[in-house]
Write a protein that holds these residues in place. Structure first.
Motif, PDB file in Angstrom:
ATOM      1  N   HIS A 195      -3.723   6.840 -16.537  1.00 18.31           N
ATOM      2  CA  HIS A 195      -2.749   7.557 -17.212  1.00 18.31           C
ATOM      3  C   HIS A 195      -1.673   6.829 -17.777  1.00 18.31           C
ATOM      4  CE1 HIS A 195       1.066   9.986 -17.145  1.00 18.31           C
ATOM      5  NE2 HIS A 195       0.542  10.611 -18.058  1.00 18.31           N
ATOM      6  N   GLU A 196      -1.616   5.657 -17.110  1.00 11.60           N
ATOM      7  CA  GLU A 196      -0.364   4.738 -17.314  1.00 11.60           C
ATOM      8  C   GLU A 196      -1.033   3.361 -17.295  1.00 11.60           C
ATOM      9  OE1 GLU A 196       4.249   4.967 -17.041  1.00 11.60           O
ATOM     10  OE2 GLU A 196       3.472   3.838 -15.387  1.00 11.60           O
ATOM     11  N   GLY A 197      -0.691   2.150 -17.858  1.00 10.97           N
ATOM     12  CA  GLY A 197      -1.378   0.898 -17.863  1.00 10.97           C
ATOM     13  C   GLY A 197      -2.895   0.826 -18.391  1.00 10.97           C
ATOM     14  N   SER A 198      -3.428   0.213 -17.552  1.00 14.28           N
ATOM     15  CA  SER A 198      -5.022   0.151 -17.763  1.00 14.28           C
ATOM     16  C   SER A 198      -5.902   0.186 -16.539  1.00 14.28           C
ATOM     17  CB  SER A 198      -5.365  -1.378 -18.326  1.00 14.28           C
ATOM     18  OG  SER A 198      -4.786  -2.416 -17.497  1.00 14.28           O
ATOM     19  N   GLY A 199      -5.011   0.361 -15.282  1.00 11.08           N
ATOM     20  CA  GLY A 199      -5.902   0.341 -13.936  1.00 11.08           C
ATOM     21  C   GLY A 199      -5.850   1.929 -13.532  1.00 11.08           C
ATOM     22  N   SER A 200      -6.813   2.136 -12.742  1.00 13.18           N
ATOM     23  CA  SER A 200      -6.635   3.553 -11.964  1.00 13.18           C
ATOM     24  C   SER A 200      -7.660   3.467 -10.980  1.00 13.18           C
ATOM     25  CB  SER A 200      -7.085   4.665 -12.898  1.00 13.18           C
ATOM     26  OG  SER A 200      -8.420   4.523 -13.373  1.00 13.18           O
TER      27      SER A 200
ATOM     28  N   TYR B 156      11.323  12.322   8.485  1.00 11.90           N
ATOM     29  CA  TYR B 156      11.070  13.090   7.451  1.00 11.90           C
ATOM     30  C   TYR B 156      11.011  14.681   7.865  1.00 11.90           C
ATOM     31  CZ  TYR B 156      10.548   8.617   5.039  1.00 11.90           C
ATOM     32  OH  TYR B 156      10.767   7.550   4.511  1.00 11.90           O
ATOM     33  N   SER B 157      11.560  15.650   7.059  1.00  7.54           N
ATOM     34  CA  SER B 157      11.369  17.133   7.363  1.00  7.54           C
ATOM     35  C   SER B 157      10.184  17.674   6.421  1.00  7.54           C
ATOM     36  CB  SER B 157      12.603  18.012   7.066  1.00  7.54           C
ATOM     37  OG  SER B 157      13.031  17.630   5.775  1.00  7.54           O
ATOM     38  N   ALA B 158       9.661  16.969   5.510  1.00  8.40           N
ATOM     39  CA  ALA B 158       8.424  17.180   4.797  1.00  8.40           C
ATOM     40  C   ALA B 158       8.128  15.990   4.074  1.00  8.40           C
ATOM     41  CB  ALA B 158       9.019  18.351   3.908  1.00  8.40           C
ATOM     42  N   LEU B 159       6.718  16.050   3.560  1.00 10.55           N
ATOM     43  CA  LEU B 159       6.166  15.159   2.788  1.00 10.55           C
ATOM     44  C   LEU B 159       5.538  15.598   1.524  1.00 10.55           C
ATOM     45  CD1 LEU B 159       3.847  13.475   5.750  1.00 10.55           C
ATOM     46  CD2 LEU B 159       6.415  12.834   4.859  1.00 10.55           C
ATOM     47  N   ARG B 160       5.494  14.780   0.483  1.00 16.30           N
ATOM     48  CA  ARG B 160       4.981  15.319  -0.805  1.00 16.30           C
ATOM     49  C   ARG B 160       4.164  13.970  -1.410  1.00 16.30           C
ATOM     50  NH1 ARG B 160       9.249  17.294  -4.773  1.00 16.30           N
ATOM     51  NH2 ARG B 160       9.120  19.231  -3.745  1.00 16.30           N
ATOM     52  N   VAL B 161       2.982  14.395  -2.061  1.00 17.24           N
ATOM     53  CA  VAL B 161       2.178  13.244  -2.589  1.00 17.24           C
ATOM     54  C   VAL B 161       2.059  13.964  -4.214  1.00 17.24           C
ATOM     55  CG1 VAL B 161       0.058  14.595  -1.835  1.00 17.24           C
ATOM     56  CG2 VAL B 161      -0.131  12.281  -2.688  1.00 17.24           C
ATOM     57  N   SER B 162       2.244  13.153  -5.072  1.00 15.05           N
ATOM     58  CA  SER B 162       2.426  13.507  -6.382  1.00 15.05           C
ATOM     59  C   SER B 162       1.199  12.333  -7.294  1.00 15.05           C
ATOM     60  CB  SER B 162       3.506  13.406  -7.113  1.00 15.05           C
ATOM     61  OG  SER B 162       4.576  14.281  -6.464  1.00 15.05           O
ATOM     62  N   PHE B 163       0.572  12.931  -8.118  1.00 13.84           N
ATOM     63  CA  PHE B 163      -0.361  11.904  -8.847  1.00 13.84           C
ATOM     64  C   PHE B 163      -0.785  12.489  -9.930  1.00 13.84           C
ATOM     65  CE2 PHE B 163      -2.763  14.444  -6.022  1.00 13.84           C
ATOM     66  CZ  PHE B 163      -3.969  14.684  -6.480  1.00 13.84           C
ATOM     67  N   TRP B 164      -1.383  11.785 -10.930  1.00  9.79           N
ATOM     68  CA  TRP B 164      -2.195  12.016 -12.136  1.00  9.79           C
ATOM     69  C   TRP B 164      -3.698  11.812 -11.744  1.00  9.79           C
ATOM     70  CZ3 TRP B 164      -0.063  13.687 -17.057  1.00  9.79           C
ATOM     71  CH2 TRP B 164       1.220  13.779 -17.065  1.00  9.79           C
ATOM     72  N   PHE B 165      -4.607  12.792 -12.633  1.00  9.90           N
ATOM     73  CA  PHE B 165      -6.124  12.663 -12.493  1.00  9.90           C
ATOM     74  C   PHE B 165      -6.754  13.181 -13.676  1.00  9.90           C
ATOM     75  CE2 PHE B 165      -5.472  16.801 -10.876  1.00  9.90           C
ATOM     76  CZ  PHE B 165      -6.530  17.585 -11.495  1.00  9.90           C
ATOM     77  N   TYR B 166      -7.929  12.374 -13.866  1.00 18.58           N
ATOM     78  CA  TYR B 166      -8.725  12.588 -15.185  1.00 18.58           C
ATOM     79  C   TYR B 166     -10.153  12.904 -14.533  1.00 18.58           C
ATOM     80  CZ  TYR B 166     -10.483  12.166 -19.811  1.00 18.58           C
ATOM     81  OH  TYR B 166     -11.127  11.921 -20.950  1.00 18.58           O
ATOM     82  N   LEU B 167     -10.822  14.017 -14.754  1.00 20.92           N
ATOM     83  CA  LEU B 167     -12.209  14.417 -14.631  1.00 20.92           C
ATOM     84  C   LEU B 167     -13.188  13.996 -15.730  1.00 20.92           C
ATOM     85  CD1 LEU B 167     -11.692  17.892 -13.183  1.00 20.92           C
ATOM     86  CD2 LEU B 167     -11.693  15.756 -12.182  1.00 20.92           C
TER      87      LEU B 167
ATOM     88  N   VAL C 278     -13.938  10.978 -10.784  1.00 17.80           N
ATOM     89  CA  VAL C 278     -12.348  11.265 -11.092  1.00 17.80           C
ATOM     90  C   VAL C 278     -12.005   9.972 -10.969  1.00 17.80           C
ATOM     91  CG1 VAL C 278     -12.667  11.684  -8.467  1.00 17.80           C
ATOM     92  CG2 VAL C 278     -10.684  12.622 -10.047  1.00 17.80           C
ATOM     93  N   TYR C 279     -10.953   9.783 -11.709  1.00 16.12           N
ATOM     94  CA  TYR C 279      -9.876   9.021 -11.849  1.00 16.12           C
ATOM     95  C   TYR C 279      -8.448   9.286 -11.554  1.00 16.12           C
ATOM     96  CZ  TYR C 279     -13.759   6.824 -14.841  1.00 16.12           C
ATOM     97  OH  TYR C 279     -14.861   6.427 -15.368  1.00 16.12           O
ATOM     98  N   ILE C 280      -7.917   8.584 -10.451  1.00 14.94           N
ATOM     99  CA  ILE C 280      -6.693   8.965  -9.989  1.00 14.94           C
ATOM    100  C   ILE C 280      -5.547   7.791 -10.244  1.00 14.94           C
ATOM    101  CG2 ILE C 280      -5.506   9.611  -7.894  1.00 14.94           C
ATOM    102  CD1 ILE C 280      -8.095  10.736  -6.785  1.00 14.94           C
ATOM    103  N   ASP C 281      -4.504   8.064 -10.671  1.00 15.32           N
ATOM    104  CA  ASP C 281      -3.475   7.283 -11.037  1.00 15.32           C
ATOM    105  C   ASP C 281      -1.880   7.490 -10.478  1.00 15.32           C
ATOM    106  OD1 ASP C 281      -2.629   4.856 -12.041  1.00 15.32           O
ATOM    107  OD2 ASP C 281      -2.771   5.423 -14.027  1.00 15.32           O
ATOM    108  N   GLU C 282      -1.140   6.606 -10.480  1.00 18.84           N
ATOM    109  CA  GLU C 282       0.300   6.759 -10.049  1.00 18.84           C
ATOM    110  C   GLU C 282       0.458   7.711  -8.996  1.00 18.84           C
ATOM    111  OE1 GLU C 282       2.777   7.257 -13.745  1.00 18.84           O
ATOM    112  OE2 GLU C 282       0.745   7.185 -14.715  1.00 18.84           O
ATOM    113  N   ILE C 283      -0.030   7.300  -7.583  1.00 21.54           N
ATOM    114  CA  ILE C 283      -0.080   8.194  -6.305  1.00 21.54           C
ATOM    115  C   ILE C 283       1.452   7.662  -5.899  1.00 21.54           C
ATOM    116  CG2 ILE C 283      -0.983   8.808  -4.356  1.00 21.54           C
ATOM    117  CD1 ILE C 283      -3.510   7.767  -5.234  1.00 21.54           C
TER     118      ILE C 283
END
Length: 361
Positions: A87-92, A116-127, A199-204
């Motif tokens: 999604h950004e740059g050239s690596g995933s 922490y009182s909560a956790l959050r995971v955010s990312f981009w993906f491409y199928l 599946v390609y995953i980026d910016e976790i």
């Protein structure tokens, strides 16, 4: 016949009443359960809003796996010819097939999430090449990866398709996820069917919510105790019941206008304190000094023979600041501690400064 008819009617009425009661009870239970779920959801939303999100790990796979470890041959870092799927740059991160641990990538080191009182995971993906209903998972572990809980499933055809980027995020709260651990880990696992299913995953971005310490809600009942901070504005209202006896305490606001009345009983002992109203006239002393002012000579002010001064002068050795310039004053040593200007008996004026080396110039 009439008796049988009456019995049947009574039985039907009883069944109808029981049915209505049951319907009412079930409806009440469902409404109560709905309210509980709604209150729980609102409480969860309120909890996630009260605090500041802090980054635990962030990885874009531009150079290496970063915070993650590949689980096997079906997990790799994609770049080069597959740079377009980042999604950004050239690596995933690229996951394929369905070889379990081998088709996954997970946190190398467990994270301390106890604050922490909560956790959050955010990312981009491409199928890419994923068949319909094939999926991948985001999983959470609170015991350093000994066991995993599925946090969310992403399946093709259920809101996601091949050939485009998606951004998503997942919030993890306790319960059901255990946040009282120093060994929390995330895992991304593919569950497709072939090596061409990818599946390609980026910016976790993995974050924790630092709770805000709020103040208690104000009471609607007035307090009977006095305020801890008295008002700084004096009350203009006089006392309803003034005292019949004069107060011995001085006024808190003394008058700024001097009294013209003399003291009724002046003290016979002179005061050592200076007058509160100092005189603006200069003081002139008419009594001559018993000690005549000495007449100073030049030698009293500074030595005539600079190289061989009398004993009353203590002069440090000379030092040339710049070798060979003929100036025999160590200017670097002069700190202007003292300065004096005098006039001798012939009217000639002289001056000197003293340095921290007791030199004169």
């Amino acid at each position: 016949m009439n008796l049988l008819t009456h019995c049947c009617s009574a039985a039907c009425l009883f069944v109808l009443i029981c049915s209505m009661c049951m319907h009412f009870a079930v409806s009440s239970l469902l409404r109560r359960e709905s309210v509980v779920r709604e209150d729980s959801a609102l409480e969860s939303m309120r909890t996630l809003q009260d605090g500041t999100w802090e980054t635990i790990t962030y990885d874009d796979f531009e150079v290496d796996f970063g915070s993650y470890t590949d689980g096997g041959s079906d997990a790799d870092r994609a770049s080069g010819s597959e740079a377009q799927y980042a999604h950004e740059g050239s690596g995933s991160l690229r996951l394929r097939d369905n070889s379990g641990q081998g088709s996954s990538a997970y946190h190398t080191i467990g994270c301390d999430v106890t604050s922490y009182s909560a956790l959050r995971v955010s990312f981009w993906f491409y199928l890419r090449g994923i068949e319909n209903n094939e999926d991948f998972f985001v999983e959470y572990s609170s015991n350093n990866g000994n066991s995993w809980t599925i946090a969310k499933e992403y399946a093709r055809g259920q809101g996601f398709n091949n050939g485009q980027f998606y951004q998503t995020s997942i919030d993890l709260t306790d319960p059901p996820y255990d946040l009282q651990t120093t060994n929390a880990k995330l895992r991304f696992r593919c569950d497709a069917s072939r090596n061409d299913d990818r599946v390609y995953i980026d910016e976790i971005l993995f974050q924790g919510l630092v709770p805000t310490v709020g103040t208690a809600e104000p009471s609607h009942v007035p307090s009977l105790s006095p305020s801890g901070k008295p008002s700084s504005v004096p009350s203009d209202a006089p006392s309803e019941n003034p005292s019949q006896w004069p107060s011995d305490a001085p006024s808190t606001d003394p008058s700024t206008i001097p009294s013209d009345l003399a003291s009724a009983s002046p003290s016979g002992v002179p005061s050592d304190a200076p007058s509160s109203r100092p005189s603006f006239e200069p003081s002139i002393s008419f009594a001559p000094s018993r000690f005549p002012t000495p007449v100073l000579t030049r030698d009293d002010i500074c030595p005539l023979d600079r190289l061989n001064p009398p004993e009353k002068y203590s002069i440090a050795p000379f030092a040339d600041t710049i070798a060979g310039d003929g100036v025999e004053d160590d200017l670097n040593e002069i700190s202007s501690i003292a300065f004096s200007q005098q006039t001798d008996s012939n009217g000639a004026q002289y001056a000197y400064t003293a340095s921290d080396k007791e030199q004169f110039s």
